[in-house]
Design a protein around this motif. Structure first.
Motif, PDB file in Angstrom:
ATOM      1  N   PRO A 128       0.822  -1.218   0.000  1.00  0.00           N
ATOM      2  CA  PRO A 128       0.000   0.000   0.000  1.00  0.00           C
ATOM      3  C   PRO A 128       0.852   1.263   0.000  1.00  0.00           C
ATOM      4  O   PRO A 128       2.070   1.219   0.223  1.00  0.00           O
ATOM      5  CB  PRO A 128      -0.804  -0.120   1.298  1.00  0.00           C
ATOM      6  CG  PRO A 128       0.054  -0.957   2.191  1.00  0.00           C
ATOM      7  CD  PRO A 128       0.782  -1.915   1.289  1.00  0.00           C
ATOM      8  N   GLN A 129       0.196   2.385  -0.237  1.00  0.00           N
ATOM      9  CA  GLN A 129       0.900   3.668  -0.265  1.00  0.00           C
ATOM     10  C   GLN A 129       1.563   3.940   1.085  1.00  0.00           C
ATOM     11  O   GLN A 129       2.680   4.425   1.161  1.00  0.00           O
ATOM     12  CB  GLN A 129      -0.078   4.788  -0.616  1.00  0.00           C
ATOM     13  CG  GLN A 129       0.567   6.160  -0.724  1.00  0.00           C
ATOM     14  CD  GLN A 129      -0.411   7.208  -1.223  1.00  0.00           C
ATOM     15  OE1 GLN A 129      -1.545   6.903  -1.579  1.00  0.00           O
ATOM     16  NE2 GLN A 129       0.011   8.458  -1.259  1.00  0.00           N
ATOM     17  N   GLU A 130       0.877   3.621   2.153  1.00  0.00           N
ATOM     18  CA  GLU A 130       1.423   3.792   3.495  1.00  0.00           C
ATOM     19  C   GLU A 130       1.270   2.466   4.229  1.00  0.00           C
ATOM     20  O   GLU A 130       0.172   1.916   4.302  1.00  0.00           O
ATOM     21  CB  GLU A 130       0.693   4.900   4.247  1.00  0.00           C
ATOM     22  CG  GLU A 130       0.863   6.288   3.622  1.00  0.00           C
ATOM     23  CD  GLU A 130       0.139   7.369   4.404  1.00  0.00           C
ATOM     24  OE1 GLU A 130      -0.385   7.049   5.495  1.00  0.00           O
ATOM     25  OE2 GLU A 130       0.086   8.512   3.927  1.00  0.00           O
ATOM     26  N   PHE A 131       2.357   1.934   4.718  1.00  0.00           N
ATOM     27  CA  PHE A 131       2.277   0.700   5.485  1.00  0.00           C
ATOM     28  C   PHE A 131       3.143   0.835   6.725  1.00  0.00           C
ATOM     29  O   PHE A 131       4.185   1.489   6.713  1.00  0.00           O
ATOM     30  CB  PHE A 131       2.706  -0.513   4.645  1.00  0.00           C
ATOM     31  CG  PHE A 131       4.168  -0.544   4.285  1.00  0.00           C
ATOM     32  CD1 PHE A 131       5.059  -1.292   5.030  1.00  0.00           C
ATOM     33  CD2 PHE A 131       4.649   0.188   3.214  1.00  0.00           C
ATOM     34  CE1 PHE A 131       6.411  -1.317   4.708  1.00  0.00           C
ATOM     35  CE2 PHE A 131       5.990   0.164   2.874  1.00  0.00           C
ATOM     36  CZ  PHE A 131       6.875  -0.586   3.628  1.00  0.00           C
ATOM     37  N   GLY A 132       2.679   0.227   7.806  1.00  0.00           N
ATOM     38  CA  GLY A 132       3.396   0.333   9.068  1.00  0.00           C
ATOM     39  C   GLY A 132       4.302  -0.855   9.306  1.00  0.00           C
ATOM     40  O   GLY A 132       4.091  -1.945   8.770  1.00  0.00           O
ATOM     41  N   VAL A 133       5.327  -0.639  10.090  1.00  0.00           N
ATOM     42  CA  VAL A 133       6.225  -1.716  10.519  1.00  0.00           C
ATOM     43  C   VAL A 133       6.402  -1.607  12.024  1.00  0.00           C
ATOM     44  O   VAL A 133       6.203  -0.548  12.613  1.00  0.00           O
ATOM     45  CB  VAL A 133       7.603  -1.627   9.828  1.00  0.00           C
ATOM     46  CG1 VAL A 133       7.475  -1.826   8.338  1.00  0.00           C
ATOM     47  CG2 VAL A 133       8.294  -0.293  10.131  1.00  0.00           C
ATOM     48  N   TYR A 134       6.764  -2.724  12.637  1.00  0.00           N
ATOM     49  CA  TYR A 134       7.102  -2.699  14.050  1.00  0.00           C
ATOM     50  C   TYR A 134       8.567  -2.260  14.165  1.00  0.00           C
ATOM     51  O   TYR A 134       9.463  -3.002  13.772  1.00  0.00           O
ATOM     52  CB  TYR A 134       6.901  -4.079  14.665  1.00  0.00           C
ATOM     53  CG  TYR A 134       5.458  -4.521  14.704  1.00  0.00           C
ATOM     54  CD1 TYR A 134       4.593  -4.022  15.674  1.00  0.00           C
ATOM     55  CD2 TYR A 134       4.964  -5.420  13.764  1.00  0.00           C
ATOM     56  CE1 TYR A 134       3.260  -4.418  15.710  1.00  0.00           C
ATOM     57  CE2 TYR A 134       3.636  -5.821  13.790  1.00  0.00           C
ATOM     58  CZ  TYR A 134       2.792  -5.314  14.767  1.00  0.00           C
ATOM     59  OH  TYR A 134       1.477  -5.703  14.792  1.00  0.00           O
ATOM     60  N   PRO A 135       8.819  -1.076  14.691  1.00  0.00           N
ATOM     61  CA  PRO A 135      10.180  -0.515  14.630  1.00  0.00           C
ATOM     62  C   PRO A 135      11.221  -1.267  15.436  1.00  0.00           C
ATOM     63  O   PRO A 135      12.401  -1.209  15.108  1.00  0.00           O
ATOM     64  CB  PRO A 135       9.994   0.912  15.172  1.00  0.00           C
ATOM     65  CG  PRO A 135       8.753   0.855  16.009  1.00  0.00           C
ATOM     66  CD  PRO A 135       7.871  -0.149  15.350  1.00  0.00           C
ATOM     67  N   ASN A 136      10.798  -1.977  16.466  1.00  0.00           N
ATOM     68  CA  ASN A 136      11.779  -2.594  17.365  1.00  0.00           C
ATOM     69  C   ASN A 136      12.038  -4.061  17.075  1.00  0.00           C
ATOM     70  O   ASN A 136      12.643  -4.763  17.895  1.00  0.00           O
ATOM     71  CB  ASN A 136      11.330  -2.414  18.821  1.00  0.00           C
ATOM     72  CG  ASN A 136      11.368  -0.954  19.252  1.00  0.00           C
ATOM     73  OD1 ASN A 136      12.290  -0.222  18.873  1.00  0.00           O
ATOM     74  ND2 ASN A 136      10.375  -0.526  19.994  1.00  0.00           N
ATOM     75  N   VAL A 137      11.571  -4.542  15.916  1.00  0.00           N
ATOM     76  CA  VAL A 137      11.905  -5.913  15.512  1.00  0.00           C
ATOM     77  C   VAL A 137      12.762  -5.830  14.252  1.00  0.00           C
ATOM     78  O   VAL A 137      12.801  -4.807  13.564  1.00  0.00           O
ATOM     79  CB  VAL A 137      10.649  -6.767  15.240  1.00  0.00           C
ATOM     80  CG1 VAL A 137       9.813  -6.882  16.494  1.00  0.00           C
ATOM     81  CG2 VAL A 137       9.827  -6.190  14.097  1.00  0.00           C
ATOM     82  N   THR A 138      13.447  -6.908  13.949  1.00  0.00           N
ATOM     83  CA  THR A 138      14.297  -6.924  12.764  1.00  0.00           C
ATOM     84  C   THR A 138      13.483  -7.283  11.531  1.00  0.00           C
ATOM     85  O   THR A 138      12.372  -7.822  11.627  1.00  0.00           O
ATOM     86  CB  THR A 138      15.440  -7.936  12.916  1.00  0.00           C
ATOM     87  OG1 THR A 138      14.889  -9.268  12.884  1.00  0.00           O
ATOM     88  CG2 THR A 138      16.195  -7.719  14.218  1.00  0.00           C
ATOM     89  N   ALA A 139      14.042  -7.002  10.369  1.00  0.00           N
ATOM     90  CA  ALA A 139      13.376  -7.342   9.109  1.00  0.00           C
ATOM     91  C   ALA A 139      13.139  -8.849   9.026  1.00  0.00           C
ATOM     92  O   ALA A 139      12.070  -9.302   8.606  1.00  0.00           O
ATOM     93  CB  ALA A 139      14.230  -6.878   7.934  1.00  0.00           C
TER      94      ALA A 139
END
Length: 295
Positions: A81-92
Motif C-alpha cells: 500500500p501507499q502507506e504501510f506500518g512496521v514494528y520498529p523494534n523488531v528486525t526485518a
C-alpha cells in the motif's frame, strides 16, 4: 493470467464518487495506473486488494470472482500500500518470518528459506538483523516489496511505491519491479510519470474516478509526434505566451525558463520541435480535461 475489471463504481458515504464505470483488462507484465492525487487510484487499488467493496461492477482474476471470493484472491495476492506500518523494534527477518506464518507458510524450514531468499532479492540480507527503526525510506520500501512477495503471488499491487525515494533508491526499485513484471501481473499506481514511462508496457490514465486513456506508453507518446515545441523565454513573458499559445508546461533549465507548447505548426521562429514524452501527453490531457470542466 489476466485481471479483468468491468464497470466498477464506488461512492463513499460523503457523496464522493471515487470510481465511475472503470473497465480495464490487465495481462502479465507491468501495468501503470497514472493519475493526480485524488484521481481514484488508491480506491481502485484497495478494491482490487479486497480491502473494500465496490457498489457496482465485477473483478475477475483468472477463475476468481474477486468481489465474491476475496479470500481466494488473497492467496495469490501481494500488496504494497501507499502507506504501510512496521514494528520498529523488531528486525526485518523477524517480521518477515511472522508475516510468512500468517500467510500460511507453516513449515519452519520453508519459511526460513523463502524469507532468506526474498531478503537477498531485495538487497536487505546484509541488514536482516537490523531493527526496522533504523531503515531508510528506500530500505523500508524494499522490505515492503519483500513482504508482498511472500507466498509467490501471481498478482502484485504497488501503490505510489517511489514517492519520497532518492534517485539511487528509485533506480534500485525500478530494477526490482521490472524483474517482478516478467512472470506476474504487476499493477503500479503512481502520480509520477517517470515511473510509468520507465517500467510499464501497458498503462491507463485515470481522473476523477474515470479512465481517460489506455494504451502502450510509446503509442501514447506517438499521438503527439510533430506537435510538441519548446522555447526559452523570460519569466515575465510567461503570461503572454499562455494567452497566445497552448502552453502545457513550464520549467527552469540552468536558471532559464522553458515552455512547452502543443501546436500543429511552429508557433513562432523561436521555438524548436522536440520528441514528445509521456509527461507531455499527460500534461496535455490533464489540461484539456480541466478546460472542459471534467477535472
Amino acid at each position: 493470467m489476466k485481471l479483468e475489471i468491468q464497470n466498477l463504481s464506488k461512492t463513499y458515504p460523503n457523496g464522493v464518487q471515487a470510481l465511475k464505470n472503470v473497465s480495464l483488462d490487465i495481462g502479465k507484465g507491468m501495468f501503470g495506473l497514472l493519475g493526480q492525487n485524488g484521481a481514484g487510484k488508491s480506491t481502485l487499488m484497495r478494491t482490487l486488494a479486497t480491502l473494500q467493496t465496490a457498489d457496482e461492477g465485477t473483478i475477475s482474476f483468472n477463475d476468481i470472482d474477486v468481489l465474491k471470493q476475496p479470500e481466494e484472491l488473497r492467496k495469490v495476492l501481494g500488496y504494497l500500500p501507499q502507506e504501510f506500518g512496521v514494528y520498529p523494534n523488531v528486525t526485518a527477518e523477524e517480521l518477515l518470518l511472522h508475516i510468512a506464518d500468517m500467510k500460511g507458510i507453516t513449515q519452519e524450514g520453508e519459511r526460513k528459506d523463502q524469507v532468506g531468499a526474498l531478503l537477498q532479492r531485495v538487497n536487505l540480507y546484509g541488514v536482516r538483523k537490523k531493527r526496522l527503526a533504523g531503515y531508510s525510506g528506500g530500505m523500508k520500501q524494499r522490505f515492503g516489496i519483500a513482504q508482498a512477495l511472500l507466498g509467490d503471488p501471481e498478482l502484485i499491487i504497488v501503490d505510489e511505491p517511489t514517492a519520497g525515494l532518492d534517485p539511487m533508491e528509485r533506480n534500485r526499485f525500478y530494477n526490482l519491479l521490472s524483474e517482478l513484471g516478467e512472470d506476474n501481473v504487476v499493477i503500479l499506481s503512481t502520480h509520477i510519470v517517470e515511473d510509468v514511462s520507465t517500467l510499464c508496457n501497458e498503462m491507463a490514465i485515470i481522473g476523477k474516478g474515470e479512465v481517460i486513456l489506455t494504451g502502450k506508453p510509446e503509442e501514447v507518446e506517438a499521438s503527439l509526434n510533430g506537435k510538441i515545441w519548446e522555447k526559452q523565454i523570460e519569466r515575465p513573458d510567461l503570461k503572454v505566451y499562455q494567452e497566445k499559445y497552448d502552453v502545457i508546461a513550464n520549467h527552469f533549465h540552468m536558471g532559464k525558463m522553458m515552455i512547452t507548447v502543443v501546436a500543429d505548426d511552429m508557433p513562432d521562429g523561436g521555438f524548436y520541435r522536440k520528441a514528445p514524452t509521456l509527461e507531455d501527453v499527460y500534461f496535455n490531457l490533464i489540461q484539456n480535461q480541466q478546460k472542459a470542466g471534467v477535472l
